[in-house]
Each structure stands twice: as C-alpha cells, then as structure tokens.
Design a protein around this motif. Structure first.
Motif, mmCIF file in Angstrom:
data_model
loop_
_atom_site.group_PDB
_atom_site.id
_atom_site.type_symbol
_atom_site.label_atom_id
_atom_site.label_comp_id
_atom_site.label_asym_id
_atom_site.label_seq_id
_atom_site.Cartn_x
_atom_site.Cartn_y
_atom_site.Cartn_z
ATOM 1 N N MET A 229 0.869 -1.067 -0.052
ATOM 2 C CA MET A 229 0.034 -0.168 -0.070
ATOM 3 C C MET A 229 0.785 1.391 0.024
ATOM 4 O O MET A 229 1.835 1.217 0.778
ATOM 5 N N LEU A 230 0.452 2.237 -0.912
ATOM 6 C CA LEU A 230 1.318 3.517 -0.957
ATOM 7 C C LEU A 230 0.284 4.520 -0.717
ATOM 8 O O LEU A 230 -0.641 4.676 -1.239
ATOM 9 N N PHE A 231 0.335 5.342 0.458
ATOM 10 C CA PHE A 231 -0.388 6.501 0.664
ATOM 11 C C PHE A 231 0.192 7.729 0.778
ATOM 12 O O PHE A 231 1.366 7.972 1.359
ATOM 13 N N GLU A 232 -0.391 8.838 0.141
ATOM 14 C CA GLU A 232 0.098 10.038 0.223
ATOM 15 C C GLU A 232 -0.367 10.581 1.566
ATOM 16 O O GLU A 232 -1.498 10.158 2.105
ATOM 17 N N ILE A 233 0.478 11.308 2.265
ATOM 18 C CA ILE A 233 0.099 11.777 3.742
ATOM 19 C C ILE A 233 0.348 13.514 3.701
ATOM 20 O O ILE A 233 1.239 13.942 2.816
ATOM 21 N N GLY A 234 -0.038 14.024 4.507
ATOM 22 C CA GLY A 234 0.097 15.137 4.877
ATOM 23 C C GLY A 234 1.454 15.594 5.506
ATOM 24 O O GLY A 234 1.863 14.434 6.368
ATOM 25 N N SER A 235 2.313 16.799 5.573
ATOM 26 C CA SER A 235 3.370 16.888 5.869
ATOM 27 C C SER A 235 3.633 16.673 7.423
ATOM 28 O O SER A 235 4.942 16.145 8.155
ATOM 29 N N SER A 236 2.559 16.728 8.440
ATOM 30 C CA SER A 236 2.736 16.371 9.934
ATOM 31 C C SER A 236 2.090 15.263 10.146
ATOM 32 O O SER A 236 1.834 14.964 11.358
ATOM 33 N N GLN A 237 1.823 14.266 9.187
ATOM 34 C CA GLN A 237 1.341 13.073 9.629
ATOM 35 C C GLN A 237 2.129 11.914 9.758
ATOM 36 O O GLN A 237 1.548 10.688 10.079
ATOM 37 N N ALA A 238 3.402 11.831 9.404
ATOM 38 C CA ALA A 238 4.157 10.861 9.394
ATOM 39 C C ALA A 238 4.131 10.048 10.683
ATOM 40 O O ALA A 238 4.124 8.802 10.875
ATOM 41 N N ASP A 239 4.298 10.674 11.976
ATOM 42 C CA ASP A 239 4.221 9.987 13.246
ATOM 43 C C ASP A 239 2.770 9.269 13.521
ATOM 44 O O ASP A 239 2.933 8.214 13.914
ATOM 45 N N GLY A 240 1.709 9.781 13.030
ATOM 46 C CA GLY A 240 0.375 9.371 13.018
ATOM 47 C C GLY A 240 0.182 8.138 12.338
ATOM 48 O O GLY A 240 -0.145 7.022 12.915
ATOM 49 N N LEU A 241 0.946 8.097 11.131
ATOM 50 C CA LEU A 241 1.058 6.766 10.254
ATOM 51 C C LEU A 241 1.860 5.572 10.666
ATOM 52 O O LEU A 241 1.402 4.670 10.576
ATOM 53 N N LYS A 242 3.032 5.986 11.336
ATOM 54 C CA LYS A 242 3.957 5.337 12.031
ATOM 55 C C LYS A 242 3.191 4.446 13.173
ATOM 56 O O LYS A 242 3.448 3.299 13.361
ATOM 57 N N ARG A 243 2.201 5.080 13.812
ATOM 58 C CA ARG A 243 1.676 4.667 14.951
ATOM 59 C C ARG A 243 0.571 3.527 14.289
ATOM 60 O O ARG A 243 0.430 2.315 14.880
ATOM 61 N N ILE A 244 -0.083 3.964 13.235
ATOM 62 C CA ILE A 244 -0.978 2.889 12.793
ATOM 63 C C ILE A 244 -0.201 1.553 12.129
ATOM 64 O O ILE A 244 -0.616 0.526 12.166
ATOM 65 N N TYR A 245 0.913 2.003 11.430
ATOM 66 C CA TYR A 245 1.634 1.281 10.595
ATOM 67 C C TYR A 245 3.232 0.945 11.009
ATOM 68 O O TYR A 245 3.821 1.671 10.152
#
Ligand code: GLN
Length: 264
Positions: A229-245
């Motif tokens: 899966m490849l998701f675009e994210i907002g520039s402040s969302q990297a930590d949030g995504l790391k927690r989910i994935y």
C-alpha cells in the motif's frame, strides 16, 4: 513587452494572495494555451480583443482566489494534462512523489487500485509509465469518476482501467476488487485545518479534503489489510501513520517533507 503583459503584471502584483500562491508566468502559460496562442513570458502575441478580454477576466478571477485550473478546465500533473472542473480536486505537485514511488514498486504485470482517484491523475500517470499494469480507479463522487474516465480516455489508458464507485467509509475494504497493490491520496486535512483552508482551496470539494478530526480517518480503514500500500500523507502526519503502521517506510518529497508512506 506588450501592453497586455503589463496589465497582467499589475493585476498580479496588486494581489497578496496571487503573489503568495502562484507564479504569474505559470498562470500566463495556462491562459495562453487556453486561448490557443503560443506563450512567451515577454509578450502574449496575436490575441484578438475578445481573447484579450477573456485572459484579463480570467486572471482577475485567479488573483482573487478562484482556481485558474477550473477556469481553463485543466491541470498539469507529472507528465500529462488532466481535465478538471468544480467538484474535482486539482492535482497537486506534492502528489508526484506518490507516482514515482508507485512506478518503482508496483509488481510486474499486476492490477492495482487507485483509491480516492479524483481526476485520476495518480492512477493514470502510473498506468502511462507502467504499460504492464492495469488498474481500478475508485471514488465515491460521480463528478470525479466522470473526469477520471475522460482523462483515461484522452490519455489512452481506458482499455487498461476500470472505474468504480465505492464508499470506503461505509463498505468493508474486503469488498474492493482483488489487487496486488493499492495507492491512495485520501482527504487528509484535520477538522482544524478545514476551518483554515486558503481561499482558493475553499472552491475545491470538501469531500476530497476532510480527513476527520485528526485527518487520519481514511488511513485507519486499512489496518490489518495485507499487500503493498502506498499512501500520500500530509507533511505533519508521518508519526500518526507510523503508529498505525509500524512496519512502514516514509518517503520525503523534494521539499524534504514526509509525503508518502509505503506499507509492505
Ligand atoms: N494537499 C492538499 C491541500 O493542502 C490536501 C489534499 C488531500 O487532502 N489529499 O490542499
């Protein structure tokens, strides 16, 4: 310099919004192409008085916040032009990072999904670079799906893609067509950001922008889903995504902002 360029410069320079949001040169090249004349940054040659009026009127709207791409009906993205209109999110340069990663990583001869496809700019750009693949372009909006279909046809990939209306928020992900990879640039603005959007973005569909309270609503839907899966994210969302994935890789865009999350 001919007189019309002088008038355009004046309109542009008098607008704080315009100077902060787009380059005059880019706007003029869109407008020249729209009117079917060649663009030169110093002159706008061979405009009839009617065309001249149209160009000035359009630029006036654009410097006041109305998206130029909606006026001319197209947006440049990656290597192609995409038809856009009100109701369809205007492709962003930011999303080119996702195209590049997808082109590199999608398995050979596979079928992939482009979720929240909008104008189709991501999926279609990948299909153009990777003639071995096929795709399903998915959106909830009929207006978006119509634009995506037009773009796929105009760019010659309609025979390699399907268009599918699907509401990700109300149907289980397991009902999506089978695939080897998926890409997605979902709505990812937070509720707070939705109250602070710039005036040009306010003309775009909130359906394509609003990612719920913390902006992460769409990403959570795929927890436990297997496959690339490849998701675009907002520039402040990297930590949030790391927690989910936790097993993911973050890819940075040219401005060195986290922009794409790759989940294996
Ligand atoms: N980058 C877009 C903006 O700031 C948001 C696009 C999206 O939500 N996917 O306007």
């Amino acid at each position: 310099m001919n007189e019309i360029i002088g008038k355009c410069r004046e309109l542009y320079n008098n607008s704080d919004f315009a100077r902060e949001s787009f380059a005059l040169c880019e706007a003029l090249s869109y407008l020249a192409e729209w009117q079917g004349v060649e663009f030169d940054p110093i002159i706008l040659p061979a405009l009839t008085p009617v065309q001249r009026e149209r160009v000035l009127e359009a630029l006036e709207k654009a410097v006041n916040g109305y998206p130029l791409q909606y006026i001319v009906g197209k947006a440049r993205f990656y290597k192609s032009d995409f038809t856009v209109r009100e109701g369809v999110l205007i492709p962003r340069r930011d999303s080119e990072t996702l195209v590049e990663e997808a082109v590199k990583r999608i398995p050979q001869n596979s079928h992939f999904l482009d979720l929240c496809t909008g104008s189709g700019c991501l999926g279609i750009s990948v299909l153009l670079e990777r003639p071995d693949t096929t795709a399903t372009l998915v959106d909830i909006s009929d207006t978006a799906l119509e634009a995506a279909e037009e773009n796929a046809r105009a760019l010659g990939v309609l025979d390699r893609c399907r268009l599918l209306k699907f509401d990700l928020l109300s149907r289980p992900i397991s009902e999506l067509p089978s695939h080897s990879a998926l890409i997605m640039n979902p709505p990812y603005l937070t509720s707070l950001e939705m109250t602070q959007i710039p005036k040009n973005v306010a003309y775009e569909p909130s359906l394509a922008l609003d990612g719920g309270e913390d902006g992460l609503m769409f990403y959570r839907l795929f927890e436990g889903h297997t496959g690339l899966m490849l998701f675009e994210i907002g520039s402040s969302q990297a930590d949030g995504l790391k927690r989910i994935y936790p097993n993911s890789e973050t890819v940075y865009d040219l401005c060195r902002n986290p922009r794409v999350v790759v989940i294996f």
